[in-house]
Design a protein around this motif. Structure first.
Motif, PDB file in Angstrom:
ATOM      1  N   GLU A   1       7.419   1.879   5.571  1.00  0.00           N
ATOM      2  CA  GLU A   1       6.567   1.362   4.487  1.00  0.00           C
ATOM      3  C   GLU A   1       7.365   1.209   3.189  1.00  0.00           C
ATOM      4  O   GLU A   1       7.226   0.225   2.472  1.00  0.00           O
TER       5      GLU A   1
ATOM      6  N   GLN B   1      -1.251   0.734   4.512  1.00  0.00           N
ATOM      7  CA  GLN B   1      -0.310  -0.384   4.473  1.00  0.00           C
ATOM      8  C   GLN B   1      -0.455  -1.222   3.209  1.00  0.00           C
ATOM      9  O   GLN B   1       0.546  -1.662   2.643  1.00  0.00           O
TER      10      GLN B   1
ATOM     11  N   SER C   1       4.986  -6.806  12.590  1.00  0.00           N
ATOM     12  CA  SER C   1       4.860  -5.612  13.435  1.00  0.00           C
ATOM     13  C   SER C   1       6.065  -5.428  14.350  1.00  0.00           C
ATOM     14  O   SER C   1       6.428  -4.308  14.682  1.00  0.00           O
TER      15      SER C   1
ATOM     16  N   MET D   1       0.470  -6.867   8.261  1.00  0.00           N
ATOM     17  CA  MET D   1      -0.034  -5.510   8.493  1.00  0.00           C
ATOM     18  C   MET D   1      -0.973  -5.529   9.682  1.00  0.00           C
ATOM     19  O   MET D   1      -1.457  -6.578  10.092  1.00  0.00           O
TER      20      MET D   1
END
Length: 255
Positions: A110, A150, A100, A131
């Motif tokens: 992505e 995700q 993150s 994720m």
């Protein structure tokens, strides 16, 4: 259904941008000394410049080496990037992808993350794919939509064989480095949802064999509660991985 999971617990220490060379070697040595069996798969993720040195210290131990990131390209004119082949030469088995901090601070997309996953797996690395949702997303009840997006995005185009080398790390962004930890129930709910998406997309074999580990303010105290959940297969540990005794306590609690 009556799926009998045979997933081994996986505990990884993400050192982030911490440690001097001396500290990294000492920490690696202490972790290697403390992990005496392979009941739990254990890996450490030092900063790039210390990988070779920590790899030397881990030699002959059951502890695996991992990198905190990897290039989406195999080689060439990509100044400042580090390729999967280079990581393999330092002794790395794993690369973290899509943490993150890289998504939200560095701005990785992505599509870029999917490209990295493909390159790493093609070159022979195993991948710890991160994720998780932000606080704003959770407050609006969007977390399942985020997980779905995700999973779909990061795993698009993978073969079954490649899936065998993926560990998914669920890290609620609001719990990273904040001291806020998801309750065991929140973690279980998220992990079960991600697994249900894997089942839908890729079938039972992949859904049942892919480890999904929890990350976000993991400590020796909250590990047991998290690990007792049926879909929580281990932990990605941040701050607590910088001290060998607290990290080893988490490994022990997971086993």
């Amino acid at each position: 259904g009556s799926h009998m999971p045979t997933r081994k617990k996986f505990v990884a220490g993400n050192w982030k941008m911490n440690t001097t060379l001396a500290e990294a070697k000492a920490l690696g040595a202490a972790v290697a000394k403390g992990v005496t069996d392979d009941r739990v798969t254990v890996a450490v993720f030092p900063p790039y410049p210390w990988l070779t040195a920590v790899g030397e210290v881990l030699k002959g131990s059951p502890v695996a080496l991992g990198a905190q990131d990897v290039s989406s390209e195999k080689k060439g004119a990509f100044t400042g990037e580090v390729s999967p082949a280079m990581l393999l030469e330092t002794g790395c088995k794993y690369a973290l992808i899509g943490h993150s901090e890289r998504r939200h601070i560095i701005g990785e997309s992505e599509t870029f993350i999917n490209h990295k996953v493909h390159t790493a797996l093609e070159e022979g690395l195993s991948v710890v794919l991160c994720m998780g949702e932000t606080l704003a997303e959770r407050e609006r009840g969007l977390q399942e939509r985020v997980f779905q997006r995700q999973v779909y995005a990061a795993c698009a185009g993978l073969t079954d064989e490649q899936f065998g080398r993926i560990v998914i790390a669920y890290e609620p962004v609001w719990a990273i480095g904040t001291g806020k930890v998801a309750t065991p129930e929140q973690a279980q709910e998220a992990h079960a949802f991600v697994r249900s998406k894997l089942r839908l997309l890729y079938g039972d074999k992949i859904a049942d064999s892919t480890p999904i580990v929890y990350g976000g303010s993991v400590t020796p105290d909250n590990t047991v509660g998290l690990m007792s959940q049926p879909d929580v297969d281990g932990a990605l540990v941040g701050g607590a991985s910088l001290k060998a005794d607290s990290f080893l306590a988490i490994v022990k609690a997971a086993g």
